[in-house]
Design an enzyme around this catalytic site. Structure first.
Site, PDB file in Angstrom:
ATOM      1  N   TYR A  96    -114.321  11.815 -54.641  1.00 41.53           N
ATOM      2  CA  TYR A  96    -115.025  10.535 -54.658  1.00 41.53           C
ATOM      3  C   TYR A  96    -114.512   9.632 -53.513  1.00 41.53           C
ATOM      4  O   TYR A  96    -113.300   9.586 -53.260  1.00 41.53           O
ATOM      5  CB  TYR A  96    -114.806   9.872 -56.017  1.00 41.53           C
ATOM      6  CG  TYR A  96    -115.471   8.538 -56.143  1.00 41.53           C
ATOM      7  CD1 TYR A  96    -116.849   8.440 -56.304  1.00 41.53           C
ATOM      8  CD2 TYR A  96    -114.731   7.365 -56.066  1.00 41.53           C
ATOM      9  CE1 TYR A  96    -117.465   7.206 -56.393  1.00 41.53           C
ATOM     10  CE2 TYR A  96    -115.338   6.132 -56.158  1.00 41.53           C
ATOM     11  CZ  TYR A  96    -116.710   6.055 -56.318  1.00 41.53           C
ATOM     12  OH  TYR A  96    -117.318   4.840 -56.403  1.00 41.53           O
ATOM     13  N   ARG A 118    -104.059  -8.179 -71.518  1.00 38.08           N
ATOM     14  CA  ARG A 118    -103.799  -7.261 -70.400  1.00 38.08           C
ATOM     15  C   ARG A 118    -103.154  -5.974 -70.903  1.00 38.08           C
ATOM     16  O   ARG A 118    -103.264  -4.917 -70.297  1.00 38.08           O
ATOM     17  CB  ARG A 118    -102.933  -7.936 -69.324  1.00 38.08           C
ATOM     18  CG  ARG A 118    -102.541  -7.016 -68.194  1.00 38.08           C
ATOM     19  CD  ARG A 118    -102.207  -7.744 -66.874  1.00 38.08           C
ATOM     20  NE  ARG A 118    -101.450  -8.959 -67.080  1.00 38.08           N
ATOM     21  CZ  ARG A 118    -100.137  -9.016 -67.340  1.00 38.08           C
ATOM     22  NH1 ARG A 118     -99.426  -7.899 -67.398  1.00 38.08           N
ATOM     23  NH2 ARG A 118     -99.529 -10.170 -67.526  1.00 38.08           N
ATOM     24  N   ASP A 126    -110.658  14.426 -62.184  1.00 39.29           N
ATOM     25  CA  ASP A 126    -111.670  13.392 -62.404  1.00 39.29           C
ATOM     26  C   ASP A 126    -112.865  14.112 -63.031  1.00 39.29           C
ATOM     27  O   ASP A 126    -113.534  14.914 -62.370  1.00 39.29           O
ATOM     28  CB  ASP A 126    -112.023  12.750 -61.055  1.00 39.29           C
ATOM     29  CG  ASP A 126    -113.072  11.651 -61.169  1.00 39.29           C
ATOM     30  OD1 ASP A 126    -113.875  11.693 -62.121  1.00 39.29           O
ATOM     31  OD2 ASP A 126    -113.104  10.772 -60.289  1.00 39.29           O
ATOM     32  N   LYS A 173    -120.071   5.523 -65.752  1.00 38.55           N
ATOM     33  CA  LYS A 173    -121.128   6.518 -65.581  1.00 38.55           C
ATOM     34  C   LYS A 173    -121.614   7.029 -66.947  1.00 38.55           C
ATOM     35  O   LYS A 173    -122.149   6.251 -67.710  1.00 38.55           O
ATOM     36  CB  LYS A 173    -120.631   7.624 -64.647  1.00 38.55           C
ATOM     37  CG  LYS A 173    -119.870   7.106 -63.407  1.00 38.55           C
ATOM     38  CD  LYS A 173    -120.739   6.332 -62.434  1.00 38.55           C
ATOM     39  CE  LYS A 173    -119.968   5.558 -61.378  1.00 38.55           C
ATOM     40  NZ  LYS A 173    -118.994   6.298 -60.581  1.00 38.55           N
TER      41      LYS A 173
END
Ligand code: PLP
Length: 392
Positions: A111, A58, A183, A208
């Protein structure tokens, strides 16, 4: 190779930076282990904050560290953290840097997931956002309040492909001593490097263009060592950490970014030009078209182009749906940035729950379609589009 402070070019960094040559492997091997034997060195790393220390997956994995180092080099940052999704990167960044009573300035066309976070989740914790206009830095400045902490922008918006004047936004942030976060998913670091323009943090949905093959979900944030360390502390509490296997796929995808993007952008500019001349098309949006309202800004912020094309089909949404369903090579699917071209109508996907009047005011008029161009042959793509338009 760690950073790009030397003369090494982008195309070499995508291949070599960050790659971990364990056991003399040419590629970073997949390190499928959730935990590591504790040694003096690891205890010392833990005591120092655990960032980039192999203790527990993690916190860090060999494969996610390889990605973080590669992306740091590509964006020209000091450090990066990677996440299990773009939204994990965005939410962890916000929750790390904002406190009860803080205020954010963003734009209603961010977004959809980010909009939801800003409009419905963060207010539950006493963090409020004013929505200004991404195309107009003075609207951001006018929205600044006493308690404003962060300006939040995107390089290129969805789906109308507005281009943000990053340098002007940075000037606003500096004047008011605010954090500015971007972003950069739609541009990729090949298309735009906002840290070099003075932005504090760059976020990606690595799902993406960075991954590039529509086979993984991931996210990342890049910036100064201090800010990334703050974000890491929260990442281990919120838990949106990436796994070794998806990080491996991401690193593999990133290695070809510098050859995928020129092809994608060349295809997209050509398809946009041909669409603009087609009688069934009312309007085309693409950053390389002189008809784009932000053409001048795009030439400064992302001059090499982009892979996204949006256009309006004559005949409204029914005609747009018919057109999409006539396509053979281009798939109707959400997401973007892969080697394959994908198409969608915002009205029944990303903007399904946006009221019609708000959608239309934002430029998503009936007949609007959004196309993510891939690396196929551009004449084949055009032949598919032309036959599908002819059959509407
Ligand atoms: C897809 C996307 C996100 C969210 O990323 P996920 O990986 O789907 O969580 C955030 N911002 C932009 C611009 C995106 O396109």
């Amino acid at each position: 190779m760690g950073t790009n402070k030397d003369d090494t070019k982008f195309g070499t960094h995508v291949v070599h930076s960050g790659t971990q040559h364990i056991g003399d492997a040419v590629n970073t091997p997949i390190f499928q282990s959730s935990t590591y034997k504790l040694t003096e060195e690891r205890y010392a790393g833990w005591a120092a904050g655990a960032q980039h220390t192999l203790l527990y997956a993690r916190m860090s994995t060999v494969n996610s560290d390889a990605v973080a180092q590669k992306l740091t080099a590509l964006e020209g940052g000091e450090d990066a953290e990677t996440f299990s999704s773009g939204m994990a990167a965005i939410s962890t960044t916000m929750l790390a840097l904002l406190e009860q009573g803080d205020h954010v300035v963003a734009s209603a066309d961010v977004y959809g997931g980010t909009y939801g976070l800003l409009a419905t989740e963060l207010p539950r914790f006493g963090v409020h956002t004013t929505m200004a206009d991404m195309q107009d830095p003075s609207s951001y400045e006018a929205a600044i309040q006493e308690n404003t902490k962060m300006l939040y922008i995107e390089t290129l918006t969805n789906p109308v492909l507005k281009v943000c004047d990053i340098e002007a936004m940075v000037a606003v942030a500096k004047r008011h001593d605010l954090l500015i976060v971007i972003d950069n998913t739609f541009a990729s670091p090949w298309g735009c490097q906002p840290l070099t323009m003075g932005v504090d943090l760059v976020i990606h949905s690595t799902t993406k263009y960075l991954g590039g093959h529509s086979d993984l979900i991931g996210g990342a944030v890049v910036g100064s060592k201090d800010l990334i360390a703050e974000i890491f502390k929260r990442k281990i509490h919120f838990g949106g950490s990436p796994d070794a296997h998806s990080s491996y796929l991401l690193e593999r995808g990133m290695r070809t970014l510098d050859v995928r993007m020129p092809r994608i952008c060349e295809n997209a500019a050509e398809i946009a030009r041909r669409l603009e001349a087609h009688p069934m098309v009312v309007r085309v949006y693409h950053t390389q078209l002189e008809s784009h309202p932000d053409y001048e800004v795009a030439q400064r912020t992302m001059p090499k182009g982009s892979g996204m094309v949006a256009f309006v089909v004559k005949g409204g949404d029914d005609a747009a749906l018919k057109f999409m369903r006539n396509l053979n090579i281009i798939y109707e699917a959400t997401s973007l940035g892969g080697v394959e071209s994908l198409i969608e109508c915002p009205f029944n996907s990303s903007h399904m729950f946006v009221p019609e009047d708000v959608r239309v005011a934002a430029g998503v008029v009936p007949g609007f379609v959004r196309l993510s161009i891939g690396i196929e042959d551009k004449d084949d793509l055009w032949a598919d589009i032309a036959q599908a338009l002819a059959a509407v």
